[in-house]
Motif scaffolding. Sequence first.
Motif, mmCIF file in Angstrom:
data_model
loop_
_atom_site.group_PDB
_atom_site.id
_atom_site.type_symbol
_atom_site.label_atom_id
_atom_site.label_comp_id
_atom_site.label_asym_id
_atom_site.label_seq_id
_atom_site.Cartn_x
_atom_site.Cartn_y
_atom_site.Cartn_z
ATOM 1 N N LEU A 272 40.942 16.440 32.913
ATOM 2 C CA LEU A 272 40.743 16.698 34.339
ATOM 3 C C LEU A 272 41.577 17.898 34.771
ATOM 4 C CD1 LEU A 272 40.989 13.064 35.803
ATOM 5 C CD2 LEU A 272 38.924 14.314 35.113
ATOM 6 N N ALA A 273 41.113 18.617 35.784
ATOM 7 C CA ALA A 273 41.862 19.751 36.337
ATOM 8 C C ALA A 273 42.898 19.218 37.315
ATOM 9 C CB ALA A 273 40.908 20.732 37.025
ATOM 10 N N THR A 274 43.860 18.512 36.777
ATOM 11 C CA THR A 274 44.817 17.794 37.609
ATOM 12 C C THR A 274 46.141 18.523 37.784
ATOM 13 O OG1 THR A 274 45.748 15.580 37.948
ATOM 14 C CG2 THR A 274 45.839 16.483 35.720
ATOM 15 N N TYR B 292 49.156 11.424 22.745
ATOM 16 C CA TYR B 292 47.785 11.432 23.276
ATOM 17 C C TYR B 292 47.526 10.065 23.905
ATOM 18 C CZ TYR B 292 42.658 11.503 23.379
ATOM 19 O OH TYR B 292 41.334 11.437 23.768
ATOM 20 N N VAL B 293 46.993 10.081 25.134
ATOM 21 C CA VAL B 293 46.672 8.852 25.854
ATOM 22 C C VAL B 293 45.222 8.897 26.289
ATOM 23 C CG1 VAL B 293 47.179 7.389 27.853
ATOM 24 C CG2 VAL B 293 49.043 8.603 26.691
ATOM 25 N N ASN B 294 44.475 7.848 25.975
ATOM 26 C CA ASN B 294 43.099 7.688 26.442
ATOM 27 C C ASN B 294 43.099 6.598 27.513
ATOM 28 O OD1 ASN B 294 40.380 7.049 26.862
ATOM 29 N ND2 ASN B 294 39.812 7.428 24.744
ATOM 30 N N ASP B 295 43.186 7.036 28.762
ATOM 31 C CA ASP B 295 43.126 6.112 29.902
ATOM 32 C C ASP B 295 41.683 6.099 30.388
ATOM 33 O OD1 ASP B 295 43.846 4.431 31.996
ATOM 34 O OD2 ASP B 295 44.480 6.092 33.288
ATOM 35 N N VAL C 37 53.237 17.679 37.625
ATOM 36 C CA VAL C 37 52.293 16.569 37.548
ATOM 37 C C VAL C 37 52.483 15.758 36.271
ATOM 38 C CG1 VAL C 37 49.837 15.964 37.403
ATOM 39 C CG2 VAL C 37 50.605 17.757 38.974
ATOM 40 N N GLY C 38 52.440 14.445 36.427
ATOM 41 C CA GLY C 38 52.449 13.540 35.297
ATOM 42 C C GLY C 38 53.799 13.251 34.700
ATOM 43 N N LYS D 176 41.615 11.684 29.605
ATOM 44 C CA LYS D 176 42.295 11.761 28.331
ATOM 45 C C LYS D 176 43.305 12.894 28.440
ATOM 46 C CE LYS D 176 38.007 10.371 26.025
ATOM 47 N NZ LYS D 176 36.938 10.794 25.080
ATOM 48 N N PHE D 177 44.531 12.645 28.058
ATOM 49 C CA PHE D 177 45.559 13.669 28.225
ATOM 50 C C PHE D 177 46.620 13.514 27.139
ATOM 51 C CE2 PHE D 177 46.884 9.954 30.501
ATOM 52 C CZ PHE D 177 48.260 9.912 30.433
#
Length: 393
Positions: free
Chosen positions: A373-375, A322-325, A74-75, A344-345
């Motif tokens: 998130l539990a992504t 670090y990204v704050n989407d 993921v991601g 945020k990830f």
Amino acid sequence: MRAVFLALWLVAPGVLYAQGASSAPKDTAAAKQPDPPAPPVNHLETTIAGFKLTGFAEGSYAYSGHSLGDTAIVGRLYDRLQNRFTLNALAAVLDKPYDPGKFSAGFHTELLVGQDAAVIQSNGLFAGAATPIPIDVPHLYVTLNVPTASGNGLQFKVGRIPTLLGLEVIETYANPNWSEGNQFVYVENFTGTGLSVETKFSDHVDAQFRVINGWDQVSDNNTRKSLMGRVGIYPDALTSVGIVGFWGPEQPNNTTANRYGVDGLFWRKLGKTQVWVQGDYGQEQANGALPDPTQDAKWWALGAWVTYDFSPTTGLALRGDYVNDQNGARTSGLFGFSPNTGQKFGSGTATLNIRAWPNAVVRPEVRYDRSTLATFNLNKDQVTVALGVAYLY
């Protein structure tokens, strides 16, 4: 197949000539004082004067314990395929440099074949096929040079050109780490198609200004162009600062919702250590991907890289980002991320760069990702191990 025959036609005569020249007899004096070996080059000279052929080949393997359905990490971008060997890229780069001291022209093009190409394609070229075609042309532009009093020239580039944003580039072997960071994937464009005007004012300042169809758009998706500009400042040979700004409509058939923002990149070399710090801020008016399409979307990101060379053949690269989407505009439903209204990830990555083999780089890597998130297959984090191997010619 025609492209292969053309490449062989261009290169083979030069290779045969070199082989023939090496077998020519030498006189006695030359035998007593042999010529020094020719300096190594990182390109092949073709039979067309001034044209240079370079490229690279790359493969990899990646594994994550929290992959999505045991098929996708993921991601992620180039390392998105779980528990499998990947044919990342075979690239052929043909380049004809311009002469900055006079009216001259050149061009630069890169043909990329492999599984990496399928995820960086632009609208209007290869993107949109039901089954992604693993081919792309991320570089394809002509450069027209106008000489200036400084001797650096004023360059006009026309075509498809890689972005001005950020540190990392499409060609992973040139990056500190093997995997692409979150800033490269989510807050930058890959390429732009249009016109770039560039010059170097002095050893301490340069600038680029671009008018493009849009972010990753070969065929414009609306009737207005986007703008992007950069100023580079170089206080000394060990320090640089780059500031990039962008503005323009990016949504299909919408010329009033503009995307705009700024990117800053600082670099410093300290002996065997290099440090980069990158910050990004972006905003888009009336983002159609949000639950309320009249709402503006905002995001920001921060990343840092540190590299250290233990020896000429071994080095370590560390990256944290670090990204704050905050509205989900940059990540919702993309590259395995679940549909979301904001997250945020970030990630921490360590890569060993081994260059013990000539023209090759071997890159074992470990990476940790975490999101609010539990992504990651119903988890908020994941650990990935990977190995990338590239050969440069």
